[in-house]
Design an enzyme around this catalytic site. Sequence first.
Site, mmCIF file in Angstrom:
data_model
loop_
_atom_site.group_PDB
_atom_site.id
_atom_site.type_symbol
_atom_site.label_atom_id
_atom_site.label_comp_id
_atom_site.label_asym_id
_atom_site.label_seq_id
_atom_site.Cartn_x
_atom_site.Cartn_y
_atom_site.Cartn_z
ATOM 1 N N GLN A 123 44.925 29.458 36.513
ATOM 2 C CA GLN A 123 44.010 29.934 37.558
ATOM 3 C C GLN A 123 42.546 29.434 37.588
ATOM 4 O O GLN A 123 42.574 29.203 36.862
ATOM 5 C CB GLN A 123 43.936 31.961 37.941
ATOM 6 C CG GLN A 123 45.070 32.131 38.262
ATOM 7 C CD GLN A 123 45.092 33.383 38.095
ATOM 8 O OE1 GLN A 123 44.177 34.012 37.408
ATOM 9 N NE2 GLN A 123 45.689 34.189 39.491
ATOM 10 N N ARG B 213 53.220 34.646 33.966
ATOM 11 C CA ARG B 213 54.192 35.705 34.685
ATOM 12 C C ARG B 213 55.403 35.350 34.564
ATOM 13 O O ARG B 213 55.938 34.210 34.767
ATOM 14 C CB ARG B 213 53.626 35.564 36.117
ATOM 15 C CG ARG B 213 51.911 36.028 36.632
ATOM 16 C CD ARG B 213 51.308 35.974 37.701
ATOM 17 N NE ARG B 213 50.011 36.355 37.428
ATOM 18 C CZ ARG B 213 49.329 36.954 38.758
ATOM 19 N NH1 ARG B 213 49.797 36.572 40.083
ATOM 20 N NH2 ARG B 213 48.130 36.469 38.197
ATOM 21 N N HIS C 3 35.685 36.462 39.029
ATOM 22 C CA HIS C 3 35.653 37.632 39.300
ATOM 23 C C HIS C 3 33.256 37.782 39.740
ATOM 24 O O HIS C 3 32.627 37.143 38.926
ATOM 25 C CB HIS C 3 35.903 38.623 38.322
ATOM 26 C CG HIS C 3 37.332 38.326 37.700
ATOM 27 N ND1 HIS C 3 37.784 37.537 37.209
ATOM 28 C CD2 HIS C 3 37.601 39.045 39.372
ATOM 29 C CE1 HIS C 3 39.191 37.590 37.530
ATOM 30 N NE2 HIS C 3 39.529 38.518 38.369
ATOM 31 N N LYS D 143 42.365 41.503 51.014
ATOM 32 C CA LYS D 143 41.802 39.977 50.777
ATOM 33 C C LYS D 143 42.069 38.763 51.942
ATOM 34 O O LYS D 143 42.716 39.281 52.894
ATOM 35 C CB LYS D 143 43.323 39.538 49.539
ATOM 36 C CG LYS D 143 44.583 39.021 50.691
ATOM 37 C CD LYS D 143 45.999 39.049 49.598
ATOM 38 C CE LYS D 143 47.177 39.292 49.959
ATOM 39 N NZ LYS D 143 48.194 38.757 49.480
ATOM 40 N N ASP E 189 40.087 31.140 38.160
ATOM 41 C CA ASP E 189 39.997 32.045 38.519
ATOM 42 C C ASP E 189 38.119 32.372 38.223
ATOM 43 O O ASP E 189 37.722 32.468 37.846
ATOM 44 C CB ASP E 189 39.970 32.600 37.403
ATOM 45 C CG ASP E 189 40.752 34.959 38.081
ATOM 46 O OD1 ASP E 189 40.507 34.447 39.434
ATOM 47 O OD2 ASP E 189 41.501 34.925 37.258
ATOM 48 N N CYS F 168 41.271 38.851 35.053
ATOM 49 C CA CYS F 168 40.575 40.277 35.189
ATOM 50 C C CYS F 168 40.075 40.685 34.106
ATOM 51 O O CYS F 168 39.271 41.740 33.922
ATOM 52 C CB CYS F 168 40.955 40.419 36.726
ATOM 53 S SG CYS F 168 43.046 40.496 37.063
ATOM 54 N N HIS G 78 37.616 39.366 42.941
ATOM 55 C CA HIS G 78 38.568 38.507 42.789
ATOM 56 C C HIS G 78 38.251 37.352 43.746
ATOM 57 O O HIS G 78 38.937 37.406 45.304
ATOM 58 C CB HIS G 78 40.243 38.607 42.677
ATOM 59 C CG HIS G 78 40.356 39.957 42.077
ATOM 60 N ND1 HIS G 78 40.840 40.166 40.504
ATOM 61 C CD2 HIS G 78 39.987 40.739 42.425
ATOM 62 C CE1 HIS G 78 40.654 41.635 40.343
ATOM 63 N NE2 HIS G 78 40.635 42.021 41.434
#
Length: 649
Positions: free
Chosen positions: A384, A366, A388, A472, A386, A337, A518
């Site tokens: 991910q 991570r 946004h 979320k 991912d 992000c 997200h």
Amino acid sequence: MINITFPDGNVRQYENGVTGQEIAESISPRLAQEVLSIGVNGDTWDLSRPINSDSSIVLYKWDDEEGKHAYWHSSAHLMAEALQELYPGIKFGIGPAIENGFYYDVDPGTAVIKESDLQNIEKKMIELAALKEDIVRQDISKTDALKLFEEKGDEYKTELISDLEDGTITLYTQGNFTDLCRGPHLRNTGEIKAIKMLSVAGAYWRGDEKRKQLTRIYGITFPKKKMLDEYLVMLEEAKKRDHRKIGKELELFMFSETVGKGLPMWLPKGTALRLRLEDFLKKIQRKYEYQQVITPHIGNKLLYITSGHYAKYGQDSFQPIHTPEEGEEYLLKPMNCPHHCEIYKHKPRSYKDLPVRMAEFGTVYRYEQSGELHGLTRVRSFTQDDAHIFCRPDQVKNEFLKVMDIINIIFKALDFTNVEVQISLRDPENKEKYIGSDENWEKAEQSIVEACEEKGLKAKVELGEAAFYGPKLDFMVRDAIGRKWQLGTIQVDYNLPERFELEYTGEDNQKHRPVMIHRAPFGSMERFVAVLIEHTAGKFPLWLTPEQVVILPVSEKYNDYANEVAKKLDARDIRVSVDDRNEKVGRKIRDNELKRIPYMLIVGEKEAENGEVNVRKQGGGEQYSQSIDDFAVSINKEVEKILKEALTF
RNA sequence: GCUGUUGUAGCUCAGGGGUAGAGCACUUCCUUGGUAAGGAAGAGGUCAUGGGUUCAAAUCCCAUCAACAGCUCCA
């Protein structure tokens, strides 16, 4: 006399002080045998506890959570009783029933309880159960309870008691064993028939890693031996579907100690599968007007100081990379992000541009604790799917709905029918734990709830489960064996736009702050593929599977023909190989069944002569011959049909 | 990170203070086959790594690494 109201609304009169057991007996002898606990005005009680006022009741049997709960809870006590005999002086923490069985946290002092001791404990439990001891409930005052357990020297129980309110404390006794317990319990330990001790593990007292680690012993029990056997078979099935096992067998992914733990490497077949999933999502995202971007795997530490993640996670992450030039520090990116925020910022945005939907299959790193790593589901590097979404506050709900559609399309295409949805909201008691204004939080939370209602999704609301930056919505699926996995996620974020000072120019020619969403329908490619493996037991759908067709020549004489067929199918984008080993067909079929290849084409003299293939579907059954062309067309159709259905929206 | 268990051939695993075992996979040969394992021979291991005990360690002890089951954590 008192009035007892049954779940169907029927009311019957009973003597004051009637017990659940007596009520069940009054209905039928069979029920009296099967009933395990009773719900009285919303609480669950022992069957032997007298009811002294008008009440609504429910009788719980094995098939009810409450019934099982009592059964396993009593089993935990039986285990504790066994442990007390086997390890004199042992101290007890807590021993609850869980989803599948029960455990008890114990402190065996200097003794060590090992996996190899489980059998012994099991044996003792069976012995004790055979004594058919009554389980007796007793109310006790706080002072007396404290005194009792102090005398026993059980500091864990005394700690528990001192947190309880006087007047609500009860003891349960069977034989020589007395435990502090809220209940409810079975009538008699003799009801516990089939017993299996499962595992031993360390567990911190009261879940606090600063406190003493106790020994946790897991077990499960059943009223019938057959049920235990079935459960054990199911565990075996689960093991067979384990994605780590299948991933190895099918050569999908691997780990290497030399590369590092928790760092998966995708083998050619796994990569083929994953790329196909990614392409599938990209197609959907194109229709939903996402823009694909690519960002680096590292970012300046300042980026994460800006985002606030460094302050929160910095010390628990992979540590910064230092450049030869002094003072430069970079972090492996733990999320995409912040990079995407910078992309948003690179030019002025107008309200007309919004929503901006920025997608990236972004690999993040991570530092998960070593004990937490698990196959592909918990790793230290993962990708991910991912994206946004930067939008105006009034667009949040609509964007939410669209993302929910995307997730729905994917789950449907992959036959994840058993989806559970969880809305994670703030802990209303602890609002200071979260970043962002009260007003924004309320807006976001409301949007999620409304979006779910509009989609007719039955979502479970969990207070206090929100991320620190926003509420979320998570999508959980169960695999074929009923285990729950969290996959897709949609998260509102009012925080990052603030921190990165994101702006757009509104109709009023004023600067406004966009909202960020997200979202990741798969969650991570690694976890999703792991779940997909377990869901399908490695039998992937035709459009996804790395190898769709294998050609089996009946003997080496037909290898040339087999290669010819393969070439033709390959020209039509069918993923095909030839098993030209010097083996009999039976052998080739077996080996390729184990490789879970959907179609096997057997070719021999007959087929070579007629330009045909003999089709054998995965798992056997009916076989048929058809021309190479017809086969190719039918395969392509089968794949197209699925993709077309999935991508029509 | 913590507790416990495990680490032997590419895979699944047996063994165990005195020169390393099986099945499958692999290589070669025989066989040329019709819907879930054809036959034979061969090759393959510093018994996770590093220390220690011992005449002798893969085996016993300690440490490290990794995997597994939990606990704790999870942007």
